[in-house]
Design a protein around this motif. Structure first.
Motif, PDB file in Angstrom:
ATOM      1  N   GLY A   1      -1.051 -47.254   0.591  1.00  0.00           N
ATOM      2  CA  GLY A   1      -1.567 -45.634  -0.293  1.00  0.00           C
ATOM      3  C   GLY A   1      -2.263 -46.006  -1.470  1.00  0.00           C
ATOM      4  N   VAL A   2      -1.390 -46.742  -2.290  1.00  0.00           N
ATOM      5  CA  VAL A   2      -1.874 -46.269  -3.599  1.00  0.00           C
ATOM      6  C   VAL A   2      -3.108 -48.128  -4.013  1.00  0.00           C
ATOM      7  N   LEU A   3      -3.343 -48.651  -3.419  1.00  0.00           N
ATOM      8  CA  LEU A   3      -4.490 -49.864  -3.376  1.00  0.00           C
ATOM      9  C   LEU A   3      -5.831 -48.964  -3.482  1.00  0.00           C
ATOM     10  N   GLN A   4      -6.349 -48.086  -3.140  1.00  0.00           N
ATOM     11  CA  GLN A   4      -7.925 -47.422  -3.727  1.00  0.00           C
ATOM     12  C   GLN A   4      -7.396 -47.064  -4.775  1.00  0.00           C
ATOM     13  N   PRO A   5      -6.657 -46.086  -5.362  1.00  0.00           N
ATOM     14  CA  PRO A   5      -6.133 -45.178  -5.692  1.00  0.00           C
ATOM     15  C   PRO A   5      -6.136 -46.552  -7.083  1.00  0.00           C
ATOM     16  N   LEU A   6      -5.664 -47.409  -6.966  1.00  0.00           N
ATOM     17  CA  LEU A   6      -5.385 -48.289  -8.137  1.00  0.00           C
ATOM     18  C   LEU A   6      -7.360 -48.605  -8.541  1.00  0.00           C
ATOM     19  N   LEU A   7      -7.525 -49.060  -7.627  1.00  0.00           N
ATOM     20  CA  LEU A   7      -8.974 -49.610  -7.579  1.00  0.00           C
ATOM     21  C   LEU A   7     -10.119 -48.787  -8.360  1.00  0.00           C
ATOM     22  N   ASP A   8      -9.890 -47.681  -7.769  1.00  0.00           N
ATOM     23  CA  ASP A   8     -10.493 -46.444  -8.779  1.00  0.00           C
ATOM     24  C   ASP A   8     -10.450 -46.563  -9.967  1.00  0.00           C
ATOM     25  N   ALA A   9      -9.343 -46.511 -10.428  1.00  0.00           N
ATOM     26  CA  ALA A   9      -8.970 -47.278 -11.829  1.00  0.00           C
ATOM     27  C   ALA A   9      -9.866 -48.162 -12.855  1.00  0.00           C
ATOM     28  N   ASN A  10     -10.478 -48.775 -12.190  1.00  0.00           N
ATOM     29  CA  ASN A  10     -11.145 -50.190 -12.501  1.00  0.00           C
ATOM     30  C   ASN A  10     -10.260 -51.394 -12.692  1.00  0.00           C
ATOM     31  N   PRO A  11      -9.469 -51.216 -12.289  1.00  0.00           N
ATOM     32  CA  PRO A  11      -8.452 -53.129 -13.076  1.00  0.00           C
ATOM     33  C   PRO A  11      -9.980 -54.486 -12.891  1.00  0.00           C
TER      34      PRO A  11
END
Ligand code: NAP
Length: 249
Positions: free
Chosen positions: A112-122
């Motif tokens: 659930g958190v992977l894509q939102p994390l990726l959307d924040a440009n790590p």
């Protein structure tokens, strides 16, 4: 507390579904006129199955924590990722852009958190899970910034953010996170919360690392669900404070 803030008069009940009776439970709630459900473990996959349609973020997570009931239509959503990101950014002042992230776990919460994390440009996300195949499957979603590796090998580099999305803390089990994963400015975040710091938080704190538990995420994912239902974004800080006081009282 959110409804009180917004001056909305509503009924909110804690309901325990039978292990094999989640769908019946939701249909019963619909018959009673309920319009929404917050769903927690172990029913998040059932929540997706019971829905007639789902948001892209719920489909991507393969799990739902929020249901909206509108007549015969039941919509599934997943607000965990948005909740975590908001807790990190707003409450903990952690910038994700450019971060090297270690994500421990490959269950529903990690998904659930992977894509939102990726959307924040790590800069990158390393996924380490007890069952390596699940980490590899999650990492194989097609983003070149994501890699899976056994937890023992993760210590080849230090991470700016280490997120424990396993339920190891729930069982009181320790995670074999190599000391080299932490550096002086890392944030160690456990999605679990409770009266006491979790084993993972104690392990990180012993290395001088800043730690946080998942109470802020709990409140923020609920606020995101409330926003979806009522179109009002609640003030979360007083709610986090009140829950923290109640937990530690
Ligand atoms: P889940 O789907 O059951 O996944 C559990 C994960 O934990 C899997 O990756 C599993 O590894 C791993 N795991 C379980 N026991 C372990 C152990 N003893 N040692 C190492 N790894 C272990 O659960 P979930 O929905 O992802 O939830 C995970 C945690 O996040 C729970 O503690 C939950 O309370 C928390 N959470 C908090 C919030 C919040 O709002 N704060 C929101 C969502 C979730 P395998 O794949 O090897 O089984």
């Amino acid at each position: 507390m959110f409804a009180e803030q917004a001056g909305i008069d509503l009924t909110y009940e804690r309901i325990e579904a039978q292990a094999d009776g989640f769908a019946d439970c939701v249909h019963h709630l619909r018959a009673r006129g309920f319009r929404g459900v917050n769903v927690t473990l172990p029913f998040k996959e059932d929540a997706l199955r019971v829905a007639s349609n789902a948001t892209p973020r719920a489909l991507r997570a393969g799990a739902a924590n929020t249901l909206t009931i509108d007549g015969q239509r039941i919509e599934a959503d997943n607000t965990d990722g948005a909740g975590l990101l908001r807790d990190l950014a707003e409450n903990l002042g952690k910038t994700i852009a450019g971060c090297h992230i270690l994500l421990l776990g490959a269950g529903g919460a990690a998904r659930g958190v992977l894509q939102p994390l990726l959307d924040a440009n790590p800069a990158g996300v390393v996924i380490a899970n007890r069952t390596q195949e699940r980490a590899m499957a999650l990492a194989a979603l097609g983003d070149a910034r994501v890699h899976a590796m056994p937890i023992g090998q993760a210590g080849e580099r230090a991470f700016d953010l280490i997120i424990n999305a396993t339920s190891a803390s729930l069982q009181g089990s320790a995670l074999p996170v190599p000391a080299a994963c932490f550096h002086g400015k890392s944030l160690a975040y456990d999605m679990m919360y409770g009266a006491q710091p979790t084993g993972f938080m104690r392990q990180a704190a012993a290395r001088g690392v800043r730690v946080a538990d998942g109470l802020g995420m709990l409140v923020e994912q609920a606020a995101e669900a409330f926003f979806g239902w009522h179109g009002v974004r609640p003030a979360t800080a007083p709610v986090i404070l009140a829950l923290r006081r109640a937990l530690t009282a």
